[in-house]
Design an enzyme around this catalytic site. Structure first.
Site: not given
Length: 299
Positions: A147-148, A151, A208
């Site tokens: 997930h990071e 980004h 997100e």
């Protein structure tokens, strides 16, 4: 009368020229997110964004208690590098090879009992120690790290900074805006380490959800079973309901919509996962990871 008419025309031309210039700048500043293909506004160069964020990151790391040499620290580094390698392989084979040069990946575990994680442009990823027991296993940790990394790859920080510029300066030339005190002010607003939520200010809900989708695809590319993502987020939500300090959840969408989206994304992610099946795994199989991490994904 003639003088007034001429002035009026001049003003109209000036306004028209300004609108035209802004339109051209905006059109030339559009990018697209790998995998999803979503169009985004990118008014600032990657080098400028990385420079702005790196100062914030270094200040944070100077005061953070970095954990090194432990099994948990080694797991964070291992999961991070495995994901980064898979993502870079995908980018290299899908027309994004130049992007890889901008990444200087660092995966750090810091002593902080809040359940949180964050990533900065250029590839700086930080995992708080409080998140490790909640993750419980390597594959679940890969959900968060993926997930990071998403980004970073999706340039969400650049997009957010560009949106701030467009709002505050009406689409003026980004190079001029970032030349002075405005750069520092915008950097604080966008990256905001240490402000309000403890680490980074929350991204937009759209970003997100996109990071969720990309994250499970990236973990699948790295050989981690993407099906663990749904029970992991369900477990996080249930634990947070018990009153724990879950900052990671407080700045991210946590309602049923998130779980619903993840459930819809898993079949897509399984296409990137070697040895996947269409059946949902049982409890014991969800903690296993594939040993194949070398596949070069090309589409």
């Amino acid at each position: 009368m003639r003088k007034i008419e001429k002035t009026g025309k001049s003003k109209k031309l000036t306004v028209y020229s300004l609108v035209t210039l802004v339109t051209i700048v905006l059109l030339q500043s559009c990018g697209s997110v790998p995998v999803t293909g979503r169009k985004q506004l990118l008014l600032v160069s990657d080098d400028e964004v990385i420079s702005l964020s790196l100062k914030q990151y270094q200040e944070y790391m100077n005061t953070a208690k970095v954990i090194k040499g432990t099994k948990d620290a080694e797991m964070v580094a291992r999961v991070g590098q495995r994901l980064a390698s898979a993502v870079e392989s995908y980018l290299s084979n899908n027309g994004y090879a130049t992007e890889i040069q901008k990444y200087k990946w660092e995966f750090s575990l810091v002593q902080d009992q809040s359940v949180n994680a964050f990533a900065m442009p250029g590839g700086k990823v930080v995992i708080n120690s409080g998140l490790i027991p909640v993750a419980g296993d390597e594959a679940s940790l890969a959900v968060v790290v993926g997930h990071e990394i998403a980004h970073v790859v999706a340039k969400h920080a650049n997009e957010r900074l560009s949106q701030q510029i467009a709002l505050q300066y009406g689409g003026a030339m980004a190079g001029n805006i970032l030349g002075g005190a405005a750069a520092s002010e915008l950097g604080q607003t966008v990256f905001g380490l240490g402000a309000q939520v403890g680490v980074m200010l929350p991204y937009a809900r759209k970003q997100e959800y996109e990071a969720d989708r990309l994250g499970v695809i990236f973990m699948a590319m790295a050989g981690y079973d993407p099906r663990v993502s749904v029970p992991f987020w369900q477990r996080m939500a249930e634990s947070a309901g018990g009153g724990n300090n879950f900052e990671f959840l407080s700045t991210h969408p946590t309602d049923a919509n998130r779980i619903k989206q993840l459930q819809s994304v898993v079949p897509e992610a399984l296409k990137f996962y070697t040895g996947s099946t269409t059946n949902q795994p049982n409890a014991s199989s969800t903690n296993k990871t594939s040993t194949n991490t070398s596949k070069d994904w090309t589409f």
